[in-house]
Design a protein around this motif. Sequence first.
Motif, short mmCIF file in Angstrom:
data_model
loop_
_atom_site.label_atom_id
_atom_site.label_comp_id
_atom_site.label_asym_id
_atom_site.label_seq_id
_atom_site.Cartn_x
_atom_site.Cartn_y
_atom_site.Cartn_z
N GLY A 17 0.81 -1.21 0.09
CA GLY A 17 -0.02 -0.06 -0.07
C GLY A 17 0.72 1.32 -0.17
N ASP A 18 1.50 1.52 1.35
CA ASP A 18 2.20 2.79 1.23
C ASP A 18 3.58 2.58 1.69
OD1 ASP A 18 1.53 2.33 3.59
OD2 ASP A 18 1.11 4.54 4.22
N ARG A 19 3.98 1.40 2.01
CA ARG A 19 5.19 1.13 2.35
C ARG A 19 5.55 -0.29 1.86
NH1 ARG A 19 4.08 2.14 8.53
NH2 ARG A 19 2.61 3.53 7.84
N TYR A 20 6.98 -0.66 2.34
CA TYR A 20 7.39 -2.14 2.29
C TYR A 20 7.00 -2.59 3.62
CZ TYR A 20 9.31 -0.68 -2.02
OH TYR A 20 9.58 -0.20 -3.33
N CYS A 21 6.88 -3.91 3.74
CA CYS A 21 6.68 -4.69 4.86
C CYS A 21 7.20 -5.99 4.86
CB CYS A 21 5.04 -4.85 5.11
SG CYS A 21 4.13 -3.22 5.51
N ASN A 22 7.71 -6.58 6.07
CA ASN A 22 8.00 -8.01 6.07
C ASN A 22 6.94 -8.97 6.03
OD1 ASN A 22 10.64 -7.11 6.86
ND2 ASN A 22 10.10 -7.23 9.03
N ARG A 23 6.99 -10.18 5.39
CA ARG A 23 5.83 -10.81 4.72
C ARG A 23 6.02 -12.32 5.52
NH1 ARG A 23 3.47 -10.85 -1.18
NH2 ARG A 23 1.07 -11.51 -0.80
N TRP A 24 4.95 -12.72 6.03
CA TRP A 24 5.08 -13.97 6.41
C TRP A 24 4.88 -15.35 5.48
CZ3 TRP A 24 6.20 -14.37 11.51
CH2 TRP A 24 6.03 -13.26 12.29
N ALA A 25 5.26 -16.51 5.86
CA ALA A 25 5.19 -17.43 5.07
C ALA A 25 3.71 -17.81 4.40
CB ALA A 25 5.69 -18.75 5.34
N GLY A 26 2.67 -17.33 5.35
CA GLY A 26 1.51 -17.77 4.82
C GLY A 26 0.90 -16.56 3.84
N GLY A 27 1.71 -15.58 3.76
CA GLY A 27 1.16 -14.40 2.86
C GLY A 27 0.91 -13.18 3.27
N GLN A 28 0.61 -13.34 4.80
CA GLN A 28 0.18 -11.81 5.37
C GLN A 28 1.33 -10.93 5.58
OE1 GLN A 28 0.19 -14.92 6.83
NE2 GLN A 28 -1.37 -15.18 8.04
N PHE A 29 1.23 -9.63 5.49
CA PHE A 29 2.13 -8.68 5.80
C PHE A 29 2.17 -8.33 7.54
CE2 PHE A 29 1.28 -7.46 1.41
CZ PHE A 29 2.61 -7.46 0.97
N SER A 30 3.45 -8.30 7.76
CA SER A 30 3.55 -7.97 9.34
C SER A 30 3.39 -6.70 9.61
CB SER A 30 5.35 -8.37 9.77
OG SER A 30 5.43 -7.66 10.89
N ALA A 31 2.78 -6.48 10.54
CA ALA A 31 2.55 -5.29 11.19
C ALA A 31 3.49 -4.31 11.80
CB ALA A 31 1.20 -5.13 12.29
N HIS A 32 4.67 -4.98 11.95
CA HIS A 32 5.78 -4.03 12.63
C HIS A 32 6.54 -3.30 11.57
CE1 HIS A 32 5.08 -6.32 16.33
NE2 HIS A 32 5.05 -7.35 15.89
N SER A 33 6.99 -2.45 12.39
CA SER A 33 7.70 -1.21 11.42
C SER A 33 8.88 -0.62 12.04
CB SER A 33 6.70 -0.26 11.30
OG SER A 33 7.16 0.97 10.60
N SER A 34 9.97 -0.64 11.46
CA SER A 34 11.21 -0.05 11.70
C SER A 34 12.00 0.44 10.72
CB SER A 34 12.05 -1.23 12.35
OG SER A 34 12.98 -1.85 11.37
N PRO A 35 13.10 0.98 11.08
CA PRO A 35 14.00 1.63 9.72
C PRO A 35 14.39 0.82 8.83
CG PRO A 35 14.71 2.59 11.99
CD PRO A 35 13.85 1.71 12.40
N THR A 36 14.43 -0.39 9.15
CA THR A 36 14.72 -1.43 8.01
C THR A 36 13.93 -1.27 6.78
OG1 THR A 36 13.50 -3.30 8.97
CG2 THR A 36 15.78 -2.91 9.80
N LEU A 37 12.60 -1.01 7.12
CA LEU A 37 11.69 -0.71 5.97
C LEU A 37 12.13 0.34 5.00
CD1 LEU A 37 8.24 -1.16 7.66
CD2 LEU A 37 10.08 -3.14 6.90
N LEU A 38 12.94 1.25 5.23
CA LEU A 38 13.46 2.28 4.50
C LEU A 38 14.67 1.70 3.81
CD1 LEU A 38 13.64 5.18 7.02
CD2 LEU A 38 12.22 5.12 4.68
N TYR A 39 15.20 0.55 3.88
CA TYR A 39 16.14 0.14 3.15
C TYR A 39 16.15 -0.05 1.71
CZ TYR A 39 18.45 -1.15 7.85
OH TYR A 39 18.87 -0.86 9.17
N PRO A 40 14.84 -0.45 1.24
CA PRO A 40 14.89 -0.57 -0.29
C PRO A 40 15.20 0.83 -1.12
CG PRO A 40 12.97 -1.46 1.01
CD PRO A 40 13.61 -1.02 1.97
#
Length: 695
Positions: free
Chosen positions: A421-444
């Motif tokens: 949607g508006d950011r990159y997110c870690n993604r679980w093996a089941g396909g859901q996106f993780s709700a957690h957020s940290s500066p690592t999401l700026l690394y892309p």
Amino acid sequence: MSTPAPRGWNTWDVQFHTGWNHLPGGLRLRFALRDNDGTLFDGFTWRHGLVRLGHHTVDGRFASVEVAAFDTGLKLTASGGPDDLVVRAETAGRAAPVLLVDEATGFGGLPVDVAPDGVVTHGSETWLLECEPSPLEQDGAMLVLAPDTTVRVRPAGAPRVDARLEPGPRLRTGGWLGDSGDAMSRALTWNTIYAPDLGRVLTPTSRDFVCAEREGFYGRWALHTWDTFFTGLVAGWVDPAYAEGIFAQILDQADARGMLPNRVSDDKGRTDDRSQPPVGAYTVLKAYLGSGLSARTRRDSLLRRAFPTLRAWHAWWLAARVGPHDLLAWGSDPMPGDAESATVDRARRESGLDDSPMYDDVALDPATHTMNLADVGLNALQVVDAEALAVMAALLDEPAESYVEYATAAGARIDALLWDGDRYCNRWAGGQFSAHSSPTLLYPLLAGVPSPERARAVADALLAPEALGGYPPLPSTARDDPGFSTRYWRGRVWAPMAFLAVEGVRRYGLDAHSGPIVDALLRLFLGEWTAHSHVRENYPVVPGEDVRPLAARSDGLMGWGGLLGYLAIQELADPRPDGWRFAHPGRTASVEGLALTEGHLSVRAADRLVVALDGRPLLDLPAEVLVTGYERDETVVRLRVSGGAGDIAVAVPPAADGRSEVAVRIGDEAGTRPVEAGVVRIAVPDAADVVVEIL
């Protein structure tokens, strides 16, 4: 050249900031304070009486430090040659300074005798110890000194030498940058130690962290992979050869698979089940680019030494850490005899973010030995690694195509599979996106993954005050994350995270975001340095929080904390693959003594922007003019100016000093220009390429 050779007088005994030992033999002089009741104290650490660090040369021949105990301050200033040492000990307060002469831990265990006439015997060595004034008391190898005493030691029979002055050029900063240069340098040089079991000088990230006798977690030394790469990067502007040695000490730890371990130490050995974040190629390339003004002058030895190991490490990640959605995930391999390997806790530690909420609920896939979570930060850093390897390969005339192809394909997969949607997110093996957020999401952004529009959307969303913005910026967990707290990787500000995130925002030219963040991080950095002489492992996310106690888990002097000062210096001078960027930060600032192979670079920002090498101006520009792509060698100077038109002065290469004119090209216009005192003066339009060349 590497980290300093293990010989002569130095401060490299890991246990004592107030001790000088002589290598290779191990004779040690250490200073303590004695209270009126006879109690001695010499355990000065950041939590126990270490007050302020003075200048410390890379080779250890000059050092100054202030400590305190029993309501008494003790200042020690030492200088020496290979075998002679002069220490000035000054005290103020009720306690007396004490000199203890012994052998440092880990050497041969030879007895030390100090005769009343000052003759010191250590094994087959004989030394002469002189104190001015004479000691107030002597009890064997313990001497009680007068409040202000000069101590001299030299080999018996050698001539006496006087105290040496503090050595010359060093990294200095001023104005907006404050004394961040001193902080960066001292967090490196004061953490340099000698490991007797290796016979080698090392620079771990922190001597307090690695030494059990200083409330640390290891015996007497330990190296961590991403810590060491960041330490080497900061060291590049202190001394490029020193930086190369720091990089080498971790590159030497690669195993047969190409994996660099999370940690290697004297008492706990190696972590062969796991690695740490792949920041090696990026930091090595950055240090290489910062070692000179052109490809002809930079330290090729650094690239040649590092490239084979970094290439193998890059391949190891692709072989060992493919997890959900065919993306990379943190993991831990099973190791015979290691019951804790191939566990979630070990996989978390591979991330470097030991207790981050991002990994609270992960499980380990028994087939792949990776987390069931595809990680944005890891995948982006592997792309960054590939891009840096491609540049390094091209410089070394090695094949680069596979790294370019990987970076393109992996970046597209990140963009497609980890965008929510508006950011990159870690993604679980089941396909859901993780709700957690940290500066690592700026690394892309650092990996160049998103379009400019998407990059701005990411920065806008993540750097909002309620998320990763606010003061201080870039907490290790976003403020609106349910796992956020003030502790460790759950909220503290960590310089490595901040550095990678800011570098990503800068890549897209989002200066409205990066500028205020860098300024806020510099204030945080200078605040701790000014108040406590600290360069912190991590910084408080709540203003006013005291992170000094051991339970707070923030070391007081850690090399990678200097990245916050490095980020600020980059606002003035930043080495990039396409050449140096020089800019006025919008306020008076200066940096002097950036160590290059050609000499010492300085940048002064006031009414104009002046870049100089060993005191000779290379560029003199209007304050509003931005220079990018600057390169200079024996025959040519290239640069691009933007941000405004104006009159600029460009120093010609040394080979043209005696010429009356040189060739100049401004955009498509070419001609010759007069040279006066080695300088060409040019009126340039906005957004123009400028080339000064000797024909």
